[in-house]
Write an enzyme that holds these catalytic residues in place. Structure first.
Site, PDB file in Angstrom:
ATOM      1  N   LYS A  40     -48.443  86.704  17.290  1.00 43.25           N
ATOM      2  CA  LYS A  40     -47.437  85.828  16.731  1.00 43.25           C
ATOM      3  C   LYS A  40     -46.464  85.524  18.065  1.00 43.25           C
ATOM      4  O   LYS A  40     -45.808  84.437  17.939  1.00 43.25           O
ATOM      5  CB  LYS A  40     -46.393  86.515  15.970  1.00 43.25           C
ATOM      6  CG  LYS A  40     -47.149  86.734  14.469  1.00 43.25           C
ATOM      7  CD  LYS A  40     -47.301  85.544  13.694  1.00 43.25           C
ATOM      8  CE  LYS A  40     -48.014  85.780  12.395  1.00 43.25           C
ATOM      9  NZ  LYS A  40     -48.014  84.459  11.543  1.00 43.25           N
ATOM     10  N   SER A  75     -42.641  86.747  13.124  1.00 43.89           N
ATOM     11  CA  SER A  75     -42.388  88.248  12.680  1.00 43.89           C
ATOM     12  C   SER A  75     -41.447  88.948  13.452  1.00 43.89           C
ATOM     13  O   SER A  75     -41.210  88.819  14.557  1.00 43.89           O
ATOM     14  CB  SER A  75     -43.820  88.783  12.714  1.00 43.89           C
ATOM     15  OG  SER A  75     -43.633  90.057  12.445  1.00 43.89           O
ATOM     16  N   TYR A 109     -51.434  92.188  16.367  1.00 42.57           N
ATOM     17  CA  TYR A 109     -50.738  91.325  15.496  1.00 42.57           C
ATOM     18  C   TYR A 109     -49.441  90.724  16.027  1.00 42.57           C
ATOM     19  O   TYR A 109     -49.153  89.582  16.113  1.00 42.57           O
ATOM     20  CB  TYR A 109     -50.634  92.025  14.141  1.00 42.57           C
ATOM     21  CG  TYR A 109     -49.710  91.103  13.370  1.00 42.57           C
ATOM     22  CD1 TYR A 109     -49.857  90.238  12.595  1.00 42.57           C
ATOM     23  CD2 TYR A 109     -48.188  91.584  13.200  1.00 42.57           C
ATOM     24  CE1 TYR A 109     -49.002  89.286  11.980  1.00 42.57           C
ATOM     25  CE2 TYR A 109     -47.559  91.072  12.355  1.00 42.57           C
ATOM     26  CZ  TYR A 109     -47.866  89.844  11.767  1.00 42.57           C
ATOM     27  OH  TYR A 109     -46.781  89.156  11.040  1.00 42.57           O
TER      28      TYR A 109
END
Ligand code: UFG
Length: 341
Positions: A156, A128, A152
């Site tokens: 990643k 991402s 989040y």
């Protein structure tokens, strides 16, 4: 038996996963799906089967379940894996961070272990742009420093580092991490699209549900950012372009071993208010919206420099903002209650 390569797609029933399965099936790959349907519907896979006119075996398996994953690898001769299965809402990750690390980091480690046990060496990873965080310089190329601002995004980034470590230790591994910017839109058939469980976290599906009357108005999260209209800027990319990028990544996995990182974006920044205007035009009705407070964890601006992937594979996006809004709106209109309707 045939000689088609078989790709295991984790999270294959989700928004990007389902479009990628279709793209792979249309380009003569065999596909096997695992998904726990925590934020997806088995109905999406039925639509993929219908559009592709080909079989698509699927298993309800949680990415953290090592034994169940192993059974899928034992049942199919897997050549490569595309790993989407993860939790993906920035705001939610601030509320339940451990759950994000458990699924995203733990699930990826489990997958790598099972791949190793079954001698599968090729992986495309769903990364991402959010790992870049607040940008020092725009647009963002792959050399830009990682500075994730929420659990989040950190999950990643940790996965990318874990995979780089695995590639250093196991030189036969070939991993491509695709850092995508903001995937939106839907398949132009209107059969596949984004159907999140509950109230959508992301702007485009939220707008679509306002336009169709399921939700009252769009809350614009912050109009005091240092951008021309004060709202956040993102690089929205059509999900079919993202799916196409994954198919190409699978086809280039065999080019070299080791870890490669590539942005998938358009290079065009669009503000929240610009997206509201574009969606209003696509749906033919001005979307009711109001300015609300900032959402914790958000950054002002994320725009890709997509030149590395273009140089590597001659790939660039082909669908613009008008197509993204028109296709998302078509899916919402044809499926007002999503796949369950
Ligand atoms: N926004 C609103 N109102 C809403 C929802 C979002 O104003 O109701 C704003 C956000 O504040 C942000 C922009 O719209 O400025 C885009 O927000 P999204 O939630 O649609 O997307 P994010 O940029 O937060 O994150 C998304 C995915 C992540 C992914 C990231 C970058 O949720 O999984 O894009 O790829 F990592």
């Amino acid at each position: 038996m045939n000689n088609r390569p078989t790709v295991l797609v984790t999270g294959g029933a989700g928004f990007i996963g389902s479009h990628t399965c279709l793209e792979l099936l249309e380009h003569d790959h065999d596909v096997v799906v695992i998904d726990n349907h925590s934020n997806s519907s088995p109905g999406a896979l039925d639509r993929v089967r219908k559009l592709a006119g080909r079989p698509l075996p699927a298993y309800e398996v949680d990415i953290r379940d090592r034994d169940a994953l192993g059974e899928v690898f034992a049942a199919h001769r897997i050549d490569a894996v595309i790993h989407f299965a993860a939790k993906k809402a920035v705001g939610e990750s601030m509320q339940i961070p451990l759950s994000y690390y458990d699924t995203n980091v733990g699930g990826t480690a489990t997958l790598l272990r099972v791949m190793q046990a079954h001698d599968v060496q090729q992986l495309v990873f769903s990364s991402s742009c959010s790992i870049y965080g607040e940008a020092e310089q725009l647009p963002l190329d792959e050399q830009s420093p990682a500075n994730p601002t929420n659990p989040y995004a950190r999950s990643k980034w940790i996965c990318e580092q874990m995979m780089a470590d695995a590639c250093t230790r196991y030189p036969d591994l070939g991993i491509i991490a695709l850092r995508y910017f903001n995937p939106v839109g839907a398949h132009p058939s209107g059969e596949l699209g984004e159907d999140p469980s509950g109230v959508p976290n992301n702007l485009m599906p939220y707008m679509a549900q306002v336009a169709v009357g399921r939700l009252d108005e769009v809350a614009v999260f912050g109009a005091d950012y240092p951008t021309p209209d004060g709202t956040c800027i993102r690089d929205y990319i059509h999900v079919v372009d993202v799916a196409d990028g994954h198919r190409l990544a699978v086809e280039h996995l065999g080019d070299e071993t080791g870890m490669r990182v590539l942005n998938l974006g358009t290079g065009v920044g669009v503000s929240v208010l610009e997206l509201v205007t574009a969606f209003s035009a696509a749906s033919g009705t001005p979307l009711p919206h109001r300015i609300a407070g900032r959402r914790p964890g958000d950054v002002a601006e994320l725009v890709a420099d997509p030149s590395r992937v273009e140089q590597a594979w001659g790939w660039r996006t082909t669908r613009d903002l008008t197509a993204m809004c028109a296709d998302a709106w078509r899916f919402q209109q044809l499926n007002p209650a999503g796949y369950g309707g």
